[in-house]
Write a protein that holds these residues in place. Structure first.
Motif, PDB file in Angstrom:
ATOM      1  N   TYR A 100     -23.764   6.015  34.270  1.00 23.65           N
ATOM      2  CA  TYR A 100     -24.008   7.348  34.837  1.00 23.65           C
ATOM      3  C   TYR A 100     -22.647   7.955  35.155  1.00 23.65           C
ATOM      4  CZ  TYR A 100     -23.913   3.916  38.546  1.00 23.65           C
ATOM      5  OH  TYR A 100     -23.566   2.828  39.312  1.00 23.65           O
ATOM      6  N   LYS A 101     -22.475   9.189  34.793  1.00 24.85           N
ATOM      7  CA  LYS A 101     -21.163   9.835  34.941  1.00 24.85           C
ATOM      8  C   LYS A 101     -21.243  10.968  35.972  1.00 24.85           C
ATOM      9  CE  LYS A 101     -20.218   7.579  31.019  1.00 24.85           C
ATOM     10  NZ  LYS A 101     -19.546   6.293  31.049  1.00 24.85           N
ATOM     11  N   LEU A 102     -22.089  11.975  35.672  1.00 28.45           N
ATOM     12  CA  LEU A 102     -22.126  13.176  36.509  1.00 28.45           C
ATOM     13  C   LEU A 102     -22.736  12.901  37.878  1.00 28.45           C
ATOM     14  CD1 LEU A 102     -23.329  15.635  33.730  1.00 28.45           C
ATOM     15  CD2 LEU A 102     -20.987  15.141  34.445  1.00 28.45           C
ATOM     16  N   VAL A 103     -23.567  11.877  37.981  1.00 32.91           N
ATOM     17  CA  VAL A 103     -24.167  11.573  39.283  1.00 32.91           C
ATOM     18  C   VAL A 103     -23.225  10.714  40.130  1.00 32.91           C
ATOM     19  CG1 VAL A 103     -26.484  11.602  38.260  1.00 32.91           C
ATOM     20  CG2 VAL A 103     -25.410   9.423  38.717  1.00 32.91           C
ATOM     21  N   SER A 104     -22.149  10.246  39.541  1.00 31.66           N
ATOM     22  CA  SER A 104     -21.301   9.293  40.265  1.00 31.66           C
ATOM     23  C   SER A 104     -20.352   9.998  41.238  1.00 31.66           C
ATOM     24  CB  SER A 104     -20.493   8.451  39.283  1.00 31.66           C
ATOM     25  OG  SER A 104     -19.378   9.179  38.842  1.00 31.66           O
ATOM     26  N   ARG A 105     -19.953   9.265  42.234  1.00 29.19           N
ATOM     27  CA  ARG A 105     -19.011   9.813  43.226  1.00 29.19           C
ATOM     28  C   ARG A 105     -17.624   9.999  42.641  1.00 29.19           C
ATOM     29  NH1 ARG A 105     -20.287  11.384  48.280  1.00 29.19           N
ATOM     30  NH2 ARG A 105     -22.036  10.259  49.173  1.00 29.19           N
ATOM     31  N   GLN A 106     -17.374   9.352  41.512  1.00 24.55           N
ATOM     32  CA  GLN A 106     -16.076   9.569  40.870  1.00 24.55           C
ATOM     33  C   GLN A 106     -15.980  11.010  40.363  1.00 24.55           C
ATOM     34  OE1 GLN A 106     -16.457   6.025  38.295  1.00 24.55           O
ATOM     35  NE2 GLN A 106     -14.260   5.837  38.602  1.00 24.55           N
ATOM     36  N   PHE A 107     -17.100  11.505  39.824  1.00 21.33           N
ATOM     37  CA  PHE A 107     -17.125  12.875  39.308  1.00 21.33           C
ATOM     38  C   PHE A 107     -17.043  13.886  40.452  1.00 21.33           C
ATOM     39  CE2 PHE A 107     -19.903  16.544  38.035  1.00 21.33           C
ATOM     40  CZ  PHE A 107     -18.960  17.174  37.229  1.00 21.33           C
ATOM     41  N   GLN A 108     -17.763  13.598  41.531  1.00 19.68           N
ATOM     42  CA  GLN A 108     -17.772  14.502  42.694  1.00 19.68           C
ATOM     43  C   GLN A 108     -17.727  13.675  43.965  1.00 19.68           C
ATOM     44  OE1 GLN A 108     -20.859  17.672  42.766  1.00 19.68           O
ATOM     45  NE2 GLN A 108     -21.070  17.207  44.929  1.00 19.68           N
ATOM     46  N   THR A 109     -16.624  13.776  44.694  1.00 18.70           N
ATOM     47  CA  THR A 109     -16.499  12.932  45.893  1.00 18.70           C
ATOM     48  C   THR A 109     -17.341  13.475  47.043  1.00 18.70           C
ATOM     49  OG1 THR A 109     -14.446  14.118  46.230  1.00 18.70           O
ATOM     50  CG2 THR A 109     -14.259  11.841  45.510  1.00 18.70           C
ATOM     51  N   MET A 110     -17.439  14.809  47.141  1.00 18.50           N
ATOM     52  CA  MET A 110     -18.196  15.409  48.254  1.00 18.50           C
ATOM     53  C   MET A 110     -19.701  15.266  48.022  1.00 18.50           C
ATOM     54  SD  MET A 110     -15.992  17.335  50.218  1.00 18.50           S
ATOM     55  CE  MET A 110     -16.818  18.851  50.686  1.00 18.50           C
ATOM     56  N   ASP A 111     -20.456  15.086  49.108  1.00 21.42           N
ATOM     57  CA  ASP A 111     -21.919  15.028  49.010  1.00 21.42           C
ATOM     58  C   ASP A 111     -22.476  16.329  48.444  1.00 21.42           C
ATOM     59  OD1 ASP A 111     -22.144  12.534  50.196  1.00 21.42           O
ATOM     60  OD2 ASP A 111     -22.373  13.351  52.216  1.00 21.42           O
ATOM     61  N   THR A 112     -23.431  16.234  47.575  1.00 20.14           N
ATOM     62  CA  THR A 112     -24.177  17.425  47.152  1.00 20.14           C
ATOM     63  C   THR A 112     -25.132  17.817  48.276  1.00 20.14           C
ATOM     64  OG1 THR A 112     -24.032  17.051  44.792  1.00 20.14           O
ATOM     65  CG2 THR A 112     -25.979  18.218  45.548  1.00 20.14           C
ATOM     66  N   ILE A 113     -25.111  19.099  48.629  1.00 17.73           N
ATOM     67  CA  ILE A 113     -26.037  19.594  49.663  1.00 17.73           C
ATOM     68  C   ILE A 113     -26.940  20.640  49.002  1.00 17.73           C
ATOM     69  CG2 ILE A 113     -26.241  20.837  51.859  1.00 17.73           C
ATOM     70  CD1 ILE A 113     -23.474  19.634  52.597  1.00 17.73           C
ATOM     71  N   ILE A 114     -28.230  20.439  49.115  1.00 17.91           N
ATOM     72  CA  ILE A 114     -29.188  21.350  48.471  1.00 17.91           C
ATOM     73  C   ILE A 114     -29.951  22.100  49.556  1.00 17.91           C
ATOM     74  CG2 ILE A 114     -31.236  21.447  46.985  1.00 17.91           C
ATOM     75  CD1 ILE A 114     -29.965  19.035  45.478  1.00 17.91           C
ATOM     76  N   GLU A 115     -29.874  23.421  49.504  1.00 19.22           N
ATOM     77  CA  GLU A 115     -30.520  24.235  50.539  1.00 19.22           C
ATOM     78  C   GLU A 115     -31.771  24.909  49.994  1.00 19.22           C
ATOM     79  OE1 GLU A 115     -27.865  26.664  52.813  1.00 19.22           O
ATOM     80  OE2 GLU A 115     -29.519  27.652  53.865  1.00 19.22           O
ATOM     81  N   VAL A 116     -32.871  24.724  50.684  1.00 20.24           N
ATOM     82  CA  VAL A 116     -34.138  25.358  50.301  1.00 20.24           C
ATOM     83  C   VAL A 116     -34.751  25.967  51.557  1.00 20.24           C
ATOM     84  CG1 VAL A 116     -36.448  24.953  49.338  1.00 20.24           C
ATOM     85  CG2 VAL A 116     -34.519  23.596  48.504  1.00 20.24           C
ATOM     86  N   ASN A 117     -35.014  27.260  51.515  1.00 20.92           N
ATOM     87  CA  ASN A 117     -35.658  27.939  52.650  1.00 20.92           C
ATOM     88  C   ASN A 117     -34.932  27.674  53.974  1.00 20.92           C
ATOM     89  OD1 ASN A 117     -37.623  29.604  53.720  1.00 20.92           O
ATOM     90  ND2 ASN A 117     -39.139  27.988  53.991  1.00 20.92           N
ATOM     91  N   GLY A 118     -33.601  27.673  53.911  1.00 20.52           N
ATOM     92  CA  GLY A 118     -32.795  27.460  55.122  1.00 20.52           C
ATOM     93  C   GLY A 118     -32.661  26.002  55.527  1.00 20.52           C
ATOM     94  N   VAL A 119     -33.287  25.099  54.795  1.00 20.05           N
ATOM     95  CA  VAL A 119     -33.224  23.666  55.129  1.00 20.05           C
ATOM     96  C   VAL A 119     -32.263  22.978  54.172  1.00 20.05           C
ATOM     97  CG1 VAL A 119     -34.543  21.513  55.277  1.00 20.05           C
ATOM     98  CG2 VAL A 119     -35.604  23.682  55.936  1.00 20.05           C
ATOM     99  N   LYS A 120     -31.268  22.287  54.752  1.00 20.73           N
ATOM    100  CA  LYS A 120     -30.296  21.593  53.912  1.00 20.73           C
ATOM    101  C   LYS A 120     -30.636  20.115  53.786  1.00 20.73           C
ATOM    102  CE  LYS A 120     -26.413  24.591  54.954  1.00 20.73           C
ATOM    103  NZ  LYS A 120     -25.292  24.781  55.864  1.00 20.73           N
TER     104      LYS A 120
END
Ligand code: PEP
Ligand code: MN
Length: 337
Positions: A68-88
């Protein structure tokens, strides 16, 4: 491979790298972090990292050894935050999605949504297309169910999450549903995953009944490789020899995935245990070990539920669970409600 650019890199230098690897037949995925811009290079074929390192603005080229490449922390060190209806969901946020297993009627959804929104819930769950073991069991209301979901969500200002089973339903879902759920049985429906990669809606990707963590991450990779980065992983228990619970909740998957991936991980204690009276304990345990959210089955009248009544909480039980979670969240540095 990952091409890590210098801190003061220019757009034209980034484009030079992208054009170079695209000419060689590879795909690129750009990740702009606070410190570094990283270009993920994926595909098949021969690419000599030394030639890329010679391009101006390139700091280093790193080979990712995991599949896995794009899901790895090597590709992105910062946490992905997903916001829906004001809820993160993700980072230092804890979210809770709740609702019945299936959409059964307008009255059932209205009553349940009214209770849940009173407790502060902003994302309602409910299935309209149900993956049932028996073809004779309730299969869901289909599009009529999605319409009920939309009506109720509009009334209570909620966002919706519904399971999608078939790629041909994507256009229909786009009209009604805010968060698409890929169920455990479809985790490796690669045709569906590829199509979901082409849209932008958040996807809750449940772990397959008998899937390893690596297989689960590879399924997330399918969605991300298509361009959709809004993936939320959901641990919902795996099949083991144990019969006392419906599945076995693999809590260790949470710290494991959080370490190797930037994607948020939520837990479904309802399907994991199959038992209403075990849902609160497993919710607390999940929050304690670092999950980013919970998805919980709640029904206005569980005894009469057409699907999964035994694991569905009464609203009053859910309210109690929320108060417990509120106490644990700050201990693990999570913001909640
Ligand atoms: C559901 O969420 O109702 C469901 C069917 O879940 P899973 O795919 O985890 O079994
Ligand atoms: Mn269910």
């Amino acid at each position: 491979m990952l091409v890590v650019m210098n801190q003061n890199v220019s757009e034209s230098q980034i484009n030079e790298v992208i054009n170079y690897v695209k000419e060689k037949g590879f795909d690129t995925h750009l990740s702009k972090g606070i410190l570094h811009t990283i270009i993920g290079v994926v595909g098949q074929g021969q690419l000599d990292p030394r030639n890329i390192e010679l391009i101006e603005g390139v700091n280093e080229v790193i080979k990712i050894t995991s599949p896995y490449k794009l899901v790895s922390r090597q590709f992105q060190t910062m946490d992905t935050i997903i916001e829906v209806n004001g809820v993160k969901t993700g980072g230092d946020n804890l979210s809770v999605i709740a609702g019945p297993c299936s959409i059964e009627s307008l009255e059932q959804m209205d009553e349940t949504a009214s209770e849940l929104s009173g407790i502060g819930i902003k994302i309602l769950r409910g299935g309209a297309f149900k993956p049932r073991t028996s073809p004779y069991a309730f299969q869901g209301l289909g599009e009529k169910g999605l319409k009920i979901m939309k009506t109720v969500c509009d009334k209570y200002k909620l966002a919706s999450t519904c399971e999608i089973m078939d790629a041909s339903h994507i256009d229909m879902f786009l009209d009604y549903v805010d968060v698409f759920q890929v169920g455990a049985r479809n985790m490796q429906n690669f045709t569906l995953l590829k199509e979901l990669g082409k849209i932008n809606r958040p996807i809750i990707l449940k772990r397959g009944l008998c899937s390893t963590i690596e297989e689960w991450l590879m399924s997330a990779e399918y969605i991300m490789a298509g361009g959709n980065r809004n993936v939320i992983l959901c641990e919902r228990g795996i099949r083991t020899f144990e019969k006392m619970t419906r599945n076995t909740l693999d809590l260790s998957a949470i710290p494991i995935v959080k370490k190797i991936s930037h994607l948020p991980v939520i837990v479904d204690p309802s399907h994991a245990t199959g038992l209403r009276d075990k849902v609160e304990a497993m919710s607390m345990a999940s929050v304690a070990c670092g999950c980013d959210g919970l998805i919980i089955e709640v029904h206005n009248n569980p005894e009469a539920a057409l699907c999964d009544g035994a694991q569905s909480l009464y609203p009053i039980q859910f309210e109690h669970l929320i108060s417990k979670i509120s106490q644990i969240a700050p201990i693990v540095n999570k913001k909640f409600l």
